[in-house]
Design an enzyme around this catalytic site. Structure first.
Site: not given
Ligand code: G1P
Ligand code: ZN
Length: 543
Positions: A18, A22, A114, A126, A279, A282, A344, A363-365, A376, A496
């Site tokens: 997504t 990485r 992160h 990316k 980065d 968040r 997500t 997002e909740e994250s 974001k 998760r």
């Molecule tokens: C995680 C977060 C998701 C966020 C993504 C990139 O992805 O849960 O909300 O968009 O990092 O920062 P996940 O590891 O859950 O696929």
């Molecule tokens: Zn980030």
């Protein structure tokens, strides 16, 4: 000066997730690895030939070397102009702002968000499209297909220009514009928020603390909070970017931002605390003795947006990722706004933003943002909160509790099981998948399960369908349990689990979330068997 055509094998790496590709730094350092992925970007994105490319990263270990390689490859692949943040730095939201401000054809962002950095840490690449947002599924797929066909990469054999000095220079026939990494982003934010009101708030003795977690946001926070808003330098914690983030985990949540959390929970605490991630996309918002849940934060920003100059004319709509709590839905319903539920990952908001269907999303994250860029944006959220605080002249706690009284409270928590053996994780998810059809009609304590399914999303703008986006157990609007596999982990599988319970009655809104959610947590384990099979007593991280 010569362009070299170097033979490589097709890319063995897996499909980018997504958030791009990485991996561990050591994988990226293998000869030809980074190059293969970058060449696939150039091969699959013809608009970059003769166009402009934005380049920068979060400053983690290998950032500068990678930027040098990409710059020389861009020159060899016919890019007309590369716009690069000085020191090869750009936060993710700033990169988005730069792509948009300069009408570039795309951007390459070097970051693993992160995830920890340093030689043993993670690295990432990316590609963002010309709208400034993460590549849509089709673009990611095209890049991936190109990695499978690749046989050569092209690179210019020539010394790099000075990337630390802001100004115009060149590399071969490519123009290189080294820019101040903060300028374009700060400009966008200055157009949205009432800097005079926030300046007055801080001048009046309102104290803030911002934790840059030794990652990219240090310079952005200094410009915005100290230079423009007049906060004292002592408001900035860990705001010197380091290649290994000081050995920390630059993820702004109460588990990883311990120093800031302790400060806000301590004696003589500041009035407001915030942190951002590796980065800079968040954000975590804290009041005294209070961590604002990111799902609540999105809802509160939406409910108060009319107080902020950039949003005073109202919102087009709101979107949240599926596992994010439905607190935002409650606000949207009250304001009569459309509310979208997306899978997500930030890229799913892009189409809705581009089509003008939504203004805010989150997002909740710990990710929140708006149509001002296509990522974001950590400092955007910090300024949004400060602007609201400056207008309402209440504490963070008062604002949150008043919100719950008005809209009800969505108790919420996410449980992460990290680096689980992949086969065990798959097995547990399969257990739950098998159980889903039998769940509707069953009860979790007093809660009746009304639906249970695998979430799939049809993009309302282009009709594209994304399946397998997480497993859901839904108890009407009272509660939900969600399970999904992370797409960003770099070791084994990360499972998760998300828990949500709605309490409309103000008299019942003061419980501890873990206690309140305990029946849902136990029910999930009874179906998944995750603790049992992985031999763990509980999640690695609770947020
Ligand atoms: C995680 C977060 C998701 C966020 C993504 C990139 O992805 O849960 O909300 O968009 O990092 O920062 P996940 O590891 O859950 O696929
Ligand atoms: Zn980030």
């Amino acid at each position: 000066m010569s362009i070299q055509d170097i033979a490589i094998k097709p890319f063995a790496g897996q499909k980018p997730g997504t958030s791009g590709l990485r991996k561990k730094v050591r994988e990226f350092q293998q000869p030809g690895y980074l190059e293969a992925f970058v060449q696939a970007i150039f091969d699959s994105q013809p608009a970059l030939q003769g166009g402009s490319l934005v380049l920068g990263g979060d400053g983690r270990f290998f950032n500068r070397e990678a930027a040098g390689i990409i710059l020389r490859m861009a020159a060899a692949n016919g890019v007309a102009r590369c716009i690069i943040g000085s020191g090869a730095l750009l936060s993710t939201p700033a990169a988005s702002a730069v792509i948009r401000a300069h009408k570039a054809q795309g951007g390459i962002i070097l970051s693993a968000s992160h995830n920890p950095g340093g030689p043993d840490g993670d690295f990432g690449v990316k590609f963002n499209s010309s709208n400034g947002g993460p590549a849509a599924e089709g673009v990611t797929e095209a890049i991936y297909q190109a990695t499978q066909k690749i046989s050569h990469y092209r690179i210019l054999d020539w010394p790099l220009p000075d990337l630390d000095r802001v100004g115009e220079t060149s590399l071969g026939s490519m123009r290189v514009s080294v820019i101040d990494p903060v300028h374009d982003h700060a400009q966008v934010l200055q157009n949205l928020f009432d800097f005079d009101a926030m300046h007055a708030l801080l001048k009046g003795g309102f104290r803030i603390a911002f934790d840059g977690m030794h990652a990219i946001t240090g310079p952005y926070a200094r410009r915005l909070l100290v230079e423009l808003l007049g906060a004292p330098e002592s408001s900035l914690l860990n705001c010197t970017p380091l290649p290994d983030f000081g050995g920390g985990h630059p993820d702004p949540n109460p588990a990883h931002a311990e120093e800031l959390t302790a400060l806000l929970n301590g004696r003589d605490a500041p009035d407001f605390g915030a942190a951002s991630d590796g980065d800079g996309d968040r954000n975590m918002i804290l009041g005294r003795n209070l961590a604002v849940s990111p799902s609540d934060s999105l809802a509160i920003l939406a409910a108060n947006a009319h107080l902020v100059p950039g949003y005073k004319n109202g919102l087009a709509g709101i979107a949240r990722s599926m596992p994010t709590s439905r607190a935002a839905d409650a606000v949207a319903a009250k304001l009569g706004l459309p509310c979208y539920e997306t899978p997500t990952g930030w890229k799913f908001f892009g189409n809705l933003l581009d089509a003008g269907r939504i203004t805010l999303c989150g997002e909740e994250s710990y990710g929140t943002g708006s149509d001002h860029v296509r990522e974001k944006d950590g400092l955007w959220a910090v300024l949004f909160w400060l602007n609201i605080l400056a207008v309402r002249k209440q504490s963070v706690t008062e604002i949150v509790q008043q919100h719950w009284r008005q809209f009800g409270r969505h108790y919420y928590s996410r449980h992460d099981y990290e680096a689980v053996q992949s086969d065990i994780a798959a097995d547990c998810m399969a257990n739950l998948t098998k159980a889903l059809p039998g769940l509707p009609g069953q009860k979790i304590g007093t809660l009746a399960i009304t639906a249970a399914d695998e979430f799939s999303y049809t993009d309302p703008v282009d009709g594209s369908i994304s399946r397998n986006q997480g497993l859901r157990i839904i108890c009407g609007d009272q509660a939900r349990i969600i399970a999904r596999l992370s797409g960003t982990g770099t070791e084994g599988a990360t499972v998760r689990l998300y828990f949500e319970a709605y309490e409309p009655d103000p008299a019942g809104q003061q419980d501890d979330p873990q206690q309140r959610l305990a029946p849902l947590i136990d029910f999930a384990e009874s179906l998944l068997g995750l603790r049992r099979q992985s031999g763990r007593s509980g999640p690695d991280v609770i947020t």
